[in-house]
Design a protein around this motif. Structure first.
Motif, PDB file in Angstrom:
ATOM      1  N   TYR A  38     117.921 -27.903  74.368  1.00  0.00           N
ATOM      2  CA  TYR A  38     119.075 -27.048  74.113  1.00  0.00           C
ATOM      3  C   TYR A  38     120.323 -27.626  74.779  1.00  0.00           C
ATOM      4  CZ  TYR A  38     121.948 -22.810  74.168  1.00  0.00           C
ATOM      5  OH  TYR A  38     122.959 -21.907  74.011  1.00  0.00           O
ATOM      6  N   GLY A  40     123.482 -25.972  74.349  1.00  0.00           N
ATOM      7  CA  GLY A  40     124.476 -24.911  74.440  1.00  0.00           C
ATOM      8  C   GLY A  40     125.021 -24.621  73.055  1.00  0.00           C
ATOM      9  N   GLU A  41     126.264 -24.219  72.988  1.00  0.00           N
ATOM     10  CA  GLU A  41     126.873 -23.882  71.697  1.00  0.00           C
ATOM     11  C   GLU A  41     126.820 -25.024  70.693  1.00  0.00           C
ATOM     12  OE1 GLU A  41     130.728 -22.085  71.561  1.00  0.00           O
ATOM     13  OE2 GLU A  41     130.323 -20.980  73.403  1.00  0.00           O
ATOM     14  N   ARG A  42     126.816 -26.239  71.202  1.00  0.00           N
ATOM     15  CA  ARG A  42     126.785 -27.424  70.320  1.00  0.00           C
ATOM     16  C   ARG A  42     125.524 -27.527  69.510  1.00  0.00           C
ATOM     17  NH1 ARG A  42     130.127 -32.522  71.701  1.00  0.00           N
ATOM     18  NH2 ARG A  42     129.816 -33.040  69.566  1.00  0.00           N
ATOM     19  N   SER A  62     120.654 -26.491  66.002  1.00  0.00           N
ATOM     20  CA  SER A  62     119.886 -25.569  66.844  1.00  0.00           C
ATOM     21  C   SER A  62     118.565 -26.217  67.221  1.00  0.00           C
ATOM     22  CB  SER A  62     119.619 -24.256  66.103  1.00  0.00           C
ATOM     23  OG  SER A  62     118.692 -24.462  65.057  1.00  0.00           O
TER      24      SER A  62
END
Length: 104
Positions: A38, A40-42, A62
């Motif tokens: 993961y 983050g938002e990216r 994702s």
């Protein structure tokens, strides 16, 4: 219902595109293993290590899409990017010079 179908169609296209890229890497390097982490938002980082020691990264929208793409490409995923996987990476003189240059 139409919005859900659009999202599903979009994610399937993303999985297909990423799976193609991952599969191409694996084929070029005699197979591959990887890890999806993961960001983050990216999205998520798909780290790949070929059987010949070459390595590379891709960014997936994702974690789920990254995992699905790797599975579709037939790449074995590990839960962690551990020492065993890292030991398979073959670094070249370029990486060593680049790392040393940061310290100058």
């Amino acid at each position: 219902m139409a919005d859900t179908e659009q999202v599903d169609a979009k994610s399937e296209r993303q999985v297909k595109r990423l799976a193609h890229q991952i599969g191409t890497f694996a084929k070029a390097h005699g197979g591959a293993e990887g890890n999806v982490a993961y960001l983050g938002e990216r999205g998520a980082r798909v780290a790949l290590v070929g059987e010949d020691g070459e390595w590379g990264n891709l960014v997936a929208p994702s974690v789920e899409i990254g995992r699905r793409a790797a599975e579709k490409a037939g790449v074995t995923l590990r839960d962690d990017f551990d020492g065993e996987l890292a030991a398979k990476i073959r670094t070249s003189a370029y990486e060593w010079k680049r790392m040393a240059g940061i310290q100058l």
